[in-house]
Design a protein around this motif. Structure first.
Motif, short mmCIF file in Angstrom:
data_model
loop_
_atom_site.label_atom_id
_atom_site.label_comp_id
_atom_site.label_asym_id
_atom_site.label_seq_id
_atom_site.Cartn_x
_atom_site.Cartn_y
_atom_site.Cartn_z
N ALA A 1 0.83 -1.21 0.00
CA ALA A 1 0.00 0.00 0.00
C ALA A 1 0.87 1.26 0.00
N ALA A 2 2.04 1.19 0.64
CA ALA A 2 2.92 2.36 0.68
C ALA A 2 3.56 2.59 -0.69
N GLN A 3 3.85 1.49 -1.39
CA GLN A 3 4.52 1.62 -2.70
C GLN A 3 3.55 1.98 -3.83
N HIS A 4 2.28 1.60 -3.65
CA HIS A 4 1.30 1.80 -4.74
C HIS A 4 0.15 2.63 -4.21
N ARG A 5 0.02 3.84 -4.72
CA ARG A 5 -1.00 4.75 -4.18
C ARG A 5 -2.41 4.26 -4.45
N ASN A 6 -2.57 3.37 -5.41
CA ASN A 6 -3.92 2.87 -5.74
C ASN A 6 -4.33 1.65 -4.90
N ILE A 7 -3.45 1.22 -3.98
CA ILE A 7 -3.79 0.06 -3.14
C ILE A 7 -4.04 0.54 -1.71
N ARG A 8 -5.19 0.16 -1.17
CA ARG A 8 -5.48 0.47 0.23
C ARG A 8 -5.64 -0.82 1.02
N PHE A 9 -5.15 -0.81 2.24
CA PHE A 9 -5.16 -2.03 3.05
C PHE A 9 -5.54 -1.70 4.49
N ILE A 10 -6.56 -2.35 5.00
CA ILE A 10 -6.93 -2.16 6.41
C ILE A 10 -7.21 -3.52 7.04
N THR A 11 -6.55 -3.77 8.18
CA THR A 11 -6.90 -4.93 8.99
C THR A 11 -7.75 -4.43 10.15
N THR A 12 -8.83 -5.15 10.42
CA THR A 12 -9.64 -4.79 11.58
C THR A 12 -9.70 -5.98 12.53
N LEU A 13 -9.55 -5.69 13.83
CA LEU A 13 -9.58 -6.76 14.84
C LEU A 13 -10.92 -6.74 15.56
N SER A 14 -11.58 -7.91 15.60
CA SER A 14 -12.91 -7.95 16.23
C SER A 14 -12.81 -8.04 17.75
N ARG A 15 -11.71 -8.63 18.26
CA ARG A 15 -11.56 -8.74 19.72
C ARG A 15 -10.14 -8.36 20.11
N PRO A 16 -9.78 -7.07 19.90
CA PRO A 16 -8.40 -6.68 20.18
C PRO A 16 -8.09 -6.70 21.68
N GLU A 17 -6.83 -7.00 21.99
CA GLU A 17 -6.33 -6.86 23.36
C GLU A 17 -6.04 -5.38 23.56
N PRO A 18 -5.94 -4.94 24.83
CA PRO A 18 -5.58 -3.55 25.08
C PRO A 18 -4.27 -3.20 24.37
N GLY A 19 -4.18 -1.97 23.88
CA GLY A 19 -2.95 -1.52 23.23
C GLY A 19 -3.07 -1.43 21.71
N TRP A 20 -4.13 -1.98 21.15
CA TRP A 20 -4.30 -1.94 19.68
C TRP A 20 -4.76 -0.55 19.27
N THR A 21 -4.02 0.06 18.36
CA THR A 21 -4.37 1.41 17.93
C THR A 21 -4.98 1.42 16.52
N GLY A 22 -5.08 0.24 15.95
CA GLY A 22 -5.63 0.15 14.59
C GLY A 22 -7.15 0.08 14.61
N THR A 23 -7.70 -0.35 13.47
CA THR A 23 -9.16 -0.42 13.31
C THR A 23 -9.73 -1.58 14.12
N THR A 24 -10.87 -1.32 14.73
CA THR A 24 -11.51 -2.30 15.60
C THR A 24 -12.91 -2.60 15.08
N GLY A 25 -13.33 -3.85 15.26
CA GLY A 25 -14.70 -4.23 14.89
C GLY A 25 -14.68 -5.29 13.81
N ARG A 26 -15.85 -5.77 13.48
CA ARG A 26 -15.95 -6.84 12.47
C ARG A 26 -15.71 -6.24 11.08
N VAL A 27 -15.21 -7.06 10.20
CA VAL A 27 -14.89 -6.57 8.85
C VAL A 27 -16.17 -6.14 8.13
N THR A 28 -17.28 -6.78 8.50
CA THR A 28 -18.57 -6.41 7.91
C THR A 28 -18.93 -4.95 8.25
N THR A 29 -18.64 -4.57 9.49
CA THR A 29 -18.91 -3.19 9.92
C THR A 29 -18.03 -2.22 9.14
N LEU A 30 -16.78 -2.61 8.93
CA LEU A 30 -15.86 -1.76 8.18
C LEU A 30 -16.41 -1.51 6.77
#
Ligand SMILES: Cc1cc2nc3c(=O)[nH]c(=O)nc-3n(C[C@H](O)[C@H](O)[C@H](O)COP(=O)(O)OP(=O)(O)OC[C@H]3O[C@@H](n4cnc5c(N)ncnc54)[C@H](O)[C@@H]3O)c2cc1C
Length: 245
Positions: free
Chosen positions: A164-193
């Motif tokens: 995603a950093a090398q190609h401006r046309n590619i976007r990538f998001i991982t979402t965690l449905s049950r993150p442990e404390p400390g996760w600063t990324g996207t949270t929730g089910r992928v369906t919600t995203l």
């Protein structure tokens, strides 16, 4: 038409998480496989109660340009015949599989942007597709949403972030449905995203891979927003069971 039988040796094994393993198979006879990004191969594996082998499918996670070696991404299913067989393989072991098979590959959809949605190891065909697209000079936009449970389930993050950093046309998001404390990324089910981020499907081709729950929910979300091609690779039914999203 009967599928081709391939003989191979296990070239490399990498444990990516507590229950996900990557194995690289080097083809010995025939020495090359020709497939479309997104297709799978299948193994006939011993089954504890059937008096015949059981067949299990595994998507190729490496790109078609790499013809002499294929990468598979395996989820450990305790007691599962396919999982027991493949996790039992050691580097140097001989194995055999049939393939390639399946119609879950990139279709000619004109100039539509691509949306890939995966749960768990359902990322495998998309890894192959993205590599293939970039090899082929893809210039439209592609978005990959990946649903996992928690930090201990993360893998391939740096690899997709680098794409995603090398190609401006590619976007990538991982979402965690049950993150442990400390996760600063996207949270929730992928369906919600998908529900929150995809405003219009007017210029979209959608590819879904993983458990039946996610595939059903995302398909109906997309259908509510309008008409677009939706391709689905359902690996297993999770009705009544826990979904890995
Ligand atoms: C086209 C296709 C491609 C596939 N590609 C892959 C792949 O690349 N990697 C992979 O790990 N699996 C993949 N699968 C699933 C794989 O074929 C087997 O179903 C899986 O390995 C379990 O088989 P088993 O014999 O070990 O267990 P089984 O006893 O047959 O299955 C037990 C249960 O495990 C669950 N399950 C199955 N697969 C998964 C999974 N991947 N993650 C979490 N839970 C699961 C289901 O609830 C299933 O009922 C694919 C399936 C299909 C149809």
């Amino acid at each position: 038409m009967a599928l081709q039988l391939y003989h191979a040796r296990v070239d490399q094994i990498r444990n990516l998480t507590h229950d996900v393993r990557e194995i690289v198979l080097r083809l010995t006879d025939p020495a090359e496989i020709h497939f479309k990004a997104g297709q799978f191969v299948s193994f006939d594996v011993p089954h504890p109660t059937l008096n015949r082998p059981a067949t299990r499918a595994y998507s190729i996670a490496s790109p078609p340009v790499q013809k002499g070696r294929i990468t598979l991404l395996l989820n450990l299913i305790p007691g599962g015949p396919g999982s027991t067989y493949l996790f039992g393989l050691q580097e140097g072991d001989a194995t055999q599989f049939k393939g390639p098979a399946g119609s879950f590959y990139l279709k000619e959809d004109g100039q539509r942007d691509l949306l890939f949605v995966a749960t768990g190891t359902g990322i495998a065909p998309f890894r192959s597709m993205l590599d293939h697209l970039l090899e082929s000079g893809f210039s439209r936009s592609a978005t990959l949403y990946w649903g996992l449970r928690s930090q201990k389930d993360l893998y391939y993050q740096k690899e997709f972030e680098a794409l995603a950093a090398q190609h401006r046309n590619i976007r990538f998001i991982t979402t965690l449905s049950r993150p442990e404390p400390g996760w600063t990324g996207t949270t929730g089910r992928v369906t919600t995203l998908v529900a929150e981020r995809i405003a219009s499907v007017a210029n979209l081709s959608v590819y879904l891979c993983g458990n039946s729950g996610m595939i059903g929910e995302v398909s109906s979300l997309m259908t509510q927003k309008g008409l677009c091609p939706i391709r689905k690779e359902k690996w297993y039914d999770d009705a009544g069971g826990a979904a890995p999203d």
